[in-house]
Design a protein around this motif. Structure first.
Motif, mmCIF file in Angstrom:
data_model
loop_
_atom_site.group_PDB
_atom_site.id
_atom_site.type_symbol
_atom_site.label_atom_id
_atom_site.label_comp_id
_atom_site.label_asym_id
_atom_site.label_seq_id
_atom_site.Cartn_x
_atom_site.Cartn_y
_atom_site.Cartn_z
ATOM 1 N N PRO A 173 -7.228 -8.962 -8.904
ATOM 2 C CA PRO A 173 -6.663 -7.699 -9.396
ATOM 3 C C PRO A 173 -6.625 -6.606 -8.339
ATOM 4 C CG PRO A 173 -8.851 -8.095 -10.308
ATOM 5 C CD PRO A 173 -8.438 -9.349 -9.636
ATOM 6 N N GLY A 174 -7.568 -6.624 -7.395
ATOM 7 C CA GLY A 174 -7.560 -5.619 -6.341
ATOM 8 C C GLY A 174 -6.364 -5.770 -5.422
ATOM 9 N N ALA A 175 -6.126 -6.993 -4.963
ATOM 10 C CA ALA A 175 -4.978 -7.235 -4.091
ATOM 11 C C ALA A 175 -3.675 -6.985 -4.832
ATOM 12 C CB ALA A 175 -5.024 -8.670 -3.560
ATOM 13 N N GLU A 176 -3.606 -7.370 -6.089
ATOM 14 C CA GLU A 176 -2.390 -7.146 -6.874
ATOM 15 C C GLU A 176 -2.091 -5.650 -7.006
ATOM 16 O OE1 GLU A 176 -0.486 -8.262 -11.247
ATOM 17 O OE2 GLU A 176 -2.652 -8.466 -10.884
ATOM 18 N N ALA A 177 -3.130 -4.845 -7.234
ATOM 19 C CA ALA A 177 -2.930 -3.404 -7.377
ATOM 20 C C ALA A 177 -2.437 -2.777 -6.071
ATOM 21 C CB ALA A 177 -4.226 -2.742 -7.831
ATOM 22 N N ILE A 178 -2.972 -3.238 -4.934
ATOM 23 C CA ILE A 178 -2.543 -2.676 -3.648
ATOM 24 C C ILE A 178 -1.111 -3.090 -3.331
ATOM 25 C CG2 ILE A 178 -2.931 -2.767 -1.159
ATOM 26 C CD1 ILE A 178 -5.870 -2.693 -1.632
ATOM 27 N N VAL A 179 -0.761 -4.347 -3.607
ATOM 28 C CA VAL A 179 0.615 -4.784 -3.381
ATOM 29 C C VAL A 179 1.579 -3.959 -4.237
ATOM 30 C CG1 VAL A 179 2.238 -6.693 -3.708
ATOM 31 C CG2 VAL A 179 0.019 -7.114 -2.646
ATOM 32 N N GLN A 180 1.224 -3.746 -5.486
ATOM 33 C CA GLN A 180 2.062 -2.937 -6.368
ATOM 34 C C GLN A 180 2.215 -1.519 -5.832
ATOM 35 O OE1 GLN A 180 3.621 -4.027 -9.250
ATOM 36 N NE2 GLN A 180 4.629 -2.025 -9.302
ATOM 37 N N HIS A 181 1.114 -0.966 -5.320
ATOM 38 C CA HIS A 181 1.161 0.397 -4.759
ATOM 39 C C HIS A 181 2.045 0.444 -3.513
ATOM 40 C CE1 HIS A 181 -0.287 4.380 -3.554
ATOM 41 N NE2 HIS A 181 -0.386 3.876 -2.334
ATOM 42 N N LEU A 182 1.914 -0.549 -2.646
ATOM 43 C CA LEU A 182 2.703 -0.551 -1.411
ATOM 44 C C LEU A 182 4.193 -0.697 -1.674
ATOM 45 C CD1 LEU A 182 0.430 -2.807 0.842
ATOM 46 C CD2 LEU A 182 0.698 -0.330 0.967
ATOM 47 N N ARG A 217 -12.785 -2.405 -2.816
ATOM 48 C CA ARG A 217 -13.484 -1.264 -2.216
ATOM 49 C C ARG A 217 -12.477 -0.201 -1.774
ATOM 50 N NH1 ARG A 217 -18.599 -0.087 0.235
ATOM 51 N NH2 ARG A 217 -19.374 -2.048 -0.617
ATOM 52 N N ALA A 218 -11.316 -0.630 -1.227
ATOM 53 C CA ALA A 218 -10.289 0.335 -0.822
ATOM 54 C C ALA A 218 -9.763 1.105 -2.027
ATOM 55 C CB ALA A 218 -9.153 -0.383 -0.103
ATOM 56 N N LEU A 219 -9.619 0.427 -3.157
ATOM 57 C CA LEU A 219 -9.183 1.119 -4.371
ATOM 58 C C LEU A 219 -10.234 2.112 -4.847
ATOM 59 C CD1 LEU A 219 -7.607 -1.893 -6.307
ATOM 60 C CD2 LEU A 219 -6.383 0.067 -5.385
ATOM 61 N N THR A 220 -11.496 1.738 -4.696
ATOM 62 C CA THR A 220 -12.580 2.608 -5.149
ATOM 63 C C THR A 220 -12.612 3.914 -4.372
ATOM 64 O OG1 THR A 220 -13.896 0.663 -5.767
ATOM 65 C CG2 THR A 220 -15.069 2.745 -5.514
ATOM 66 N N ILE A 221 -12.332 3.836 -3.056
ATOM 67 C CA ILE A 221 -12.368 5.052 -2.236
ATOM 68 C C ILE A 221 -11.013 5.758 -2.218
ATOM 69 C CG2 ILE A 221 -14.200 4.107 -0.789
ATOM 70 C CD1 ILE A 221 -12.116 3.504 1.334
ATOM 71 N N GLY A 222 -10.057 5.249 -2.998
ATOM 72 C CA GLY A 222 -8.762 5.912 -3.100
ATOM 73 C C GLY A 222 -7.854 5.721 -1.910
ATOM 74 N N SER A 223 -7.962 4.589 -1.208
ATOM 75 C CA SER A 223 -7.098 4.314 -0.049
ATOM 76 C C SER A 223 -6.466 2.932 -0.186
ATOM 77 C CB SER A 223 -7.923 4.387 1.253
ATOM 78 O OG SER A 223 -8.461 5.682 1.431
ATOM 79 N N PRO A 224 -5.489 2.785 -1.078
ATOM 80 C CA PRO A 224 -4.894 1.461 -1.332
ATOM 81 C C PRO A 224 -3.798 1.092 -0.330
ATOM 82 C CG PRO A 224 -3.936 3.072 -2.803
ATOM 83 C CD PRO A 224 -4.944 3.821 -1.975
ATOM 84 N N THR A 225 -4.166 1.013 0.946
ATOM 85 C CA THR A 225 -3.217 0.601 1.979
ATOM 86 C C THR A 225 -3.875 -0.455 2.864
ATOM 87 O OG1 THR A 225 -3.910 2.398 3.449
ATOM 88 C CG2 THR A 225 -2.056 2.848 1.980
ATOM 89 N N ARG A 226 -3.077 -1.018 3.771
ATOM 90 C CA ARG A 226 -3.574 -2.114 4.596
ATOM 91 C C ARG A 226 -4.630 -1.661 5.589
ATOM 92 N NH1 ARG A 226 -2.932 -4.115 9.615
ATOM 93 N NH2 ARG A 226 -3.033 -6.399 9.896
ATOM 94 N N ARG A 227 -4.431 -0.500 6.220
ATOM 95 C CA ARG A 227 -5.349 -0.073 7.273
ATOM 96 C C ARG A 227 -6.790 0.080 6.770
ATOM 97 N NH1 ARG A 227 -4.578 1.766 12.290
ATOM 98 N NH2 ARG A 227 -2.329 1.871 11.937
ATOM 99 N N PRO A 228 -7.045 0.754 5.636
ATOM 100 C CA PRO A 228 -8.426 0.809 5.143
ATOM 101 C C PRO A 228 -8.989 -0.564 4.797
ATOM 102 C CG PRO A 228 -7.109 2.535 4.139
ATOM 103 C CD PRO A 228 -6.157 1.635 4.857
#
Length: 265
Positions: A173-182, A217-228
């Motif tokens: 779910p974490g990777a899916e959420a970041i892909v959706q955001h990107l 962890r990137a979602l938790t800190i509010g940085s849903p991108t590849r670099r974080p």
């Protein structure tokens, strides 16, 4: 044609021109088809007139001398072409008329010639055709053949947004959420697409389990991108205990200008 035959040909043209103009000078035509029909009839009559000093007619001499050695017309009509000298860009495309056409990637930074016709663009290198495309008038767009791409680029081209979302879902779910955001929060879709491919590449360097932990962890800190996500993986923070997430109900501060929830009861 031999040079000493040129005068004879020009005299023949002059005879035809005078013959036609003299007989049609008092006629009025109302369509091009009508004029062409009248000229064709006069040409037939001229070719069948006997020569004054020679035997036979122009038609007979044509059938005896010229017709047996005539070659058939080309299967395709002659096509006007222009040539343009180009330098292949690092992205293995050349610019012709504001549009970009691909060539084999091994020719990057080399000089080539573009043969441009009404309907096509051919790319020539050392007098050999290395690419052919249908001509496009779309400015700033690209026409790319998959065979011209490096193997790595060709593999990336096979990925679609839907396939990227399915990949993120398979990781977690974490990777899916970041892909959706990107895919939905970038100025241009291409930017999000490239970012997702970059996120996907991390799976080859790190395990799928670590990638999912880093995404969470990137979602938790509010940085849903590849670099974080990459920074978390490089620092090994994905292997640390998960960050606590505290969900508390928000309450408005006490103030004379704030009505509060009780006002709406």
């Amino acid at each position: 044609m031999l040079t000493y035959d040129k005068a004879k040909v020009e005299v023949g043209v002059q005879i035809v021109e005078r013959w036609v103009l003299a007989r049609l000078r008092h006629h009025r035509f109302y369509s091009l088809a009508e004029l062409n029909k009248a000229i064709a009839n006069l040409i037939t009559n001229l070719n069948q007139r006997p020569f004054k000093r020679l035997e036979g007619t122009r038609r007979e001499w044509f059938e005896r001398l010229d017709q047996p050695v005539l070659r058939p017309l080309p299967a395709r009509r002659y096509e006007v072409a222009t040539f343009q000298k180009c330098r292949v860009n690092i992205d293995y495309h050349v610019e012709v008329g504001g549009h970009y056409y691909s060539v084999p990637h091994s020719l990057a930074r080399q000089e080539v010639w573009a043969r441009i016709t009404r309907h096509g663009v051919e790319i020539l290198h050392n007098s050999r055709r290395v690419a052919a495309h249908a001509r496009s008038r779309l400015k700033g767009k690209h026409t790319t053949v998959a065979e011209h791409m490096p193997v790595a680029h060709r593999a990336h081209m096979e990925w679609t947004p839907g396939r990227l979302l399915n990949w993120g879902k398979s990781v977690g779910p974490g990777a899916e959420a970041i892909v959706q955001h990107l895919l939905t929060n970038r100025p241009h879709p291409e930017m999000g697409y490239r970012a997702c491919l970059g996120l996907l590449s991390l799976e080859r360097t790190y395990s799928r389990v670590r990638l999912e932990a880093a995404c969470l962890r990137a979602l938790t800190i509010g940085s849903p991108t590849r670099r974080p996500v990459l920074s978390i993986l490089e620092a090994g923070l994905d292997q640390q205990p998960a960050l606590p997430i505290t969900l508390t109900e928000w309450r408005a501060p006490d103030h004379e200008n704030v009505r509060g929830p009780d006002y709406y009861h």
